[in-house]
Design an enzyme around this catalytic site. Structure first.
Site, PDB file in Angstrom:
ATOM      1  N   LYS A 174       0.853  -1.195   0.000  1.00  0.00           N
ATOM      2  CA  LYS A 174       0.000   0.000   0.000  1.00  0.00           C
ATOM      3  C   LYS A 174       0.888   1.244   0.000  1.00  0.00           C
ATOM      4  CE  LYS A 174      -1.716   2.992   2.604  1.00  0.00           C
ATOM      5  NZ  LYS A 174      -1.754   4.165   1.707  1.00  0.00           N
ATOM      6  N   GLU A 249       9.972   1.640  10.171  1.00  0.00           N
ATOM      7  CA  GLU A 249      11.001   2.620   9.787  1.00  0.00           C
ATOM      8  C   GLU A 249      10.355   3.987   9.931  1.00  0.00           C
ATOM      9  OE1 GLU A 249      14.154   2.287   8.893  1.00  0.00           O
ATOM     10  OE2 GLU A 249      14.164   0.108   8.911  1.00  0.00           O
ATOM     11  N   CYS A 283      13.942  11.170   5.471  1.00  0.00           N
ATOM     12  CA  CYS A 283      13.899  10.748   6.878  1.00  0.00           C
ATOM     13  C   CYS A 283      15.235  10.964   7.567  1.00  0.00           C
ATOM     14  CB  CYS A 283      13.482   9.292   6.966  1.00  0.00           C
ATOM     15  SG  CYS A 283      14.506   8.216   5.956  1.00  0.00           S
ATOM     16  N   GLU A 384      10.050  16.500  13.958  1.00  0.00           N
ATOM     17  CA  GLU A 384      10.449  16.409  12.560  1.00  0.00           C
ATOM     18  C   GLU A 384       9.542  17.310  11.708  1.00  0.00           C
ATOM     19  OE1 GLU A 384       9.407  12.698  10.684  1.00  0.00           O
ATOM     20  OE2 GLU A 384      11.335  12.582   9.665  1.00  0.00           O
TER      21      GLU A 384
END
Ligand code: NAP
Length: 489
Positions: A174, A249, A283, A384
């Site tokens: 997905k 992750e 990331c 973040e």
């Protein structure tokens, strides 16, 4: 119109829902795609379950599985231009970067193709008895749901699909809603390479309505997820009732530490790439710059001068060096982080707004932004932003550098810049991060594990551990001369 791929068939969503995909560079319509709901998610899991329980893939010799992955690598290289173009239209990323991504994706398939052929490290265990044979074999986990983000759509899919298939699993992929096209392309190439029907399935759709049901489905054995921390927690919670294997992750707030003896020009140059590559939507972005006090002022002055010169533009503008953010909503989130930083005392050195250039007005652009005089407690330092926003903190000496760098819930990556190898290695060994670069930033290879410590994730992708994530170890004990034990006599 791109569709879902379930049980080897391209199929429309059951309830007929569709979604418009728009290019972040100018808001233009890229395509309209089918959008799955819970019923489609359930159908994809059923197909993957059937293919695992009754299909040929799990029992296909590992070397043969490896050969198929090597063939996929060739097909990716053949179709590089088409895939890179699709990736750039969906993400707004520079075309040249998308081409590099496709090369990396082919390298990933090649690596796991070769690793599959080498075998999984099955071994005979010495039992000390002549009448027993004991061996440990590695088997596929089963049906794996693979959920990926929008920043590196094909690359993140490859890091999961290649090892999962190498290990003999069946999968349901997905991708993120705004970036479906290269996942569609990958399904086509897997089919062309000869992957049996139902082994790889594709569900296009939103996180809560397609991803949520996939993670909760009791027929699924494992969920491998790449994305934000908050979603990662939801995925873990959804997988908990059926005790699925989970690999996560998640994000990072990665320190880039520059000591006063660093090569000035190179360290400034890399500090820019560390954070502004792909407009910060990486990331492992070096979003927290830590500069040793004696170097701080000159370093930040030069960095700001160069950041102001970064040219923004669409994927096919060859003069552009950075592109737009993924969506209007994401840009608003980045703007809110910058506003919070300023409210908490950061000093704006450049950027901090949308570009004035009228040619960029239709896209979701944001200027490369440097916030100086930041402190560890600030929201923009702790969370973040996932945008082109660099926070700068100054430090005095090695101990403070390490303490500041590790003062985060994240632990994905970090870098240290110094000409002193002893200092470099001491700092590298004390950083709580899955990847540490010394006098470099961003490189990775499929042979080396990638992943996060602390709240940056669970498990590893790439490398031998990236294959092991998708395997179960099984101990088989064979008594070759059975006779009664008579324990109870
Ligand atoms: P996200 O919002 O967490 O979404 C990631 C994926 O999860 C998307 O496919 C999303 O679907 C899906 N999703 C959302 N809600 C879900 C739910 N309740 N159940 C199941 N799936 C759900 O992250 P993103 O904004 O796409 O990506 C940015 C994040 O990814 C950043 O935090 C970045 O650091 C992280 N990232 C980490 C790595 C790494 O290697 N550690 C690599 C790349 C990115 P929809 O988008 O379709 O809603």
């Amino acid at each position: 119109m791109p569709k879902l791929f379930i049980g080897g068939e391209w199929t429309a969503a059951v309830d007929g829902r569709v979604r418009d995909i728009r290019c972040p560079a100018d808001g233009s319509l890229v395509a309209t795609v089918d959008e799955a709901g819970p019923k489609d998610a359930a159908a994809a899991v059923a197909a993957a379950r059937d293919a695992f329980d009754r299909g040929p893939w799990p029992g296909t010799p590992a070397a043969e599985r490896g050969r198929l992955l090597l063939r996929v690598a060739e097909l990716l290289e053949r179709d590089k231009a088409r895939l890179a173009r699709a990736e750039s239209l969906d993400t707004g990323k520079r075309y040249v970067e998308s081409q590099i991504d496709v090369d990396d994706v082919a390298a990933c398939f090649r690596y796991f193709g070769q690793l599959a052929a080498v075998g999984a490290g099955d071994r005979v265990v010495a039992t000390g008895g002549a009448d027993t044979e004991s061996r440990v074999v590695h088997e596929p986990v089963g049906v794996c749901v693979l959920i990926t983000p929008w920043n590196y759509p094909l690359l993140q899919a490859a890091w999961k699909v290649a090892p999962a298939l190498a290990a003999g699993n069946t999968v349901v992929l997905k991708p993120s809603e705004p970036t479906p096209h290269t996942a569609v392309g990958l399904m086509r190439l897997l089919t062309e390479a000869g992957l049996p029907a139902g082994t790889a399935n594709l569900v296009l759709g939103a996180g809560p309505t397609a991803g949520g049901p996939l993670t909760a489905d009791e027929r699924v054995d494992m969920v491998s997820f790449t994305g934000g921390q908050a979603t990662g927690r939801r995925v873990m919670a959804a997988a908990a009732p059926t005790v699925k294997k989970v690999a996560l992750e998640l994000g990072g707030k990665n320190p880039n530490i520059v000591f006063a003896d660093a090569d000035f020009d190179t360290a400034v140059d890399y500090a820019l790439t560390a954070v502004f590559l792909h407009s910060g939507q990486v990331c492992s972005a070096g979003a927290r710059l830590l500069v040793e006090d004696p170097l701080h002022d000159a370093f930040v002055d030069e960095l700001v001068a160069r950041a102001r010169r970064i040219r923004l533009g669409g994927p096919f503008d060859e003069r552009a060096r950075a592109g737009p953010l993924i969506s209007a909503a994401h840009r608003e989130k980045v703007e809110a982080y910058v506003a919070a930083g300023l409210a908490e005392g950061a000093v704006l050195r450049c950027g901090g707004s949308r570009p004035a250039d009228p040619e960029l007005r239709a896209g979701w652009y944001y200027l490369p932004t440097v916030l100086d005089e930041c402190a560890p407690g600030m929201t923009v330092v702790r969370e973040e932003s996932f945008g082109p926003v660099l926070t700068v903190e100054r430090f005095h000496g090695e101990a403070e550098a390490v303490a500041l760098a590790n003062d985060t819930v994240y632990g994905l990556a970090g870098a240290v810049w110094t000409r002193d190898p002893g200092l470099a290695h001491r700092v590298a060994s004390r950083l709580r991060a899955g990847t540490v670069w010394i006098n470099d930033f961003h490189p990775y290879v499929p042979q080396a594990e990638w992943g996060g410590m602390k709240q940056s994730g669970v498990g590893r992708e790439l490398g031998p551990a990236g294959l092991a994530e998708y395997q179960e170890a099984k101990h088989i004990w064979h008594n070759t001369a059975p006779s009664p034990l008579r324990w109870f006599e």
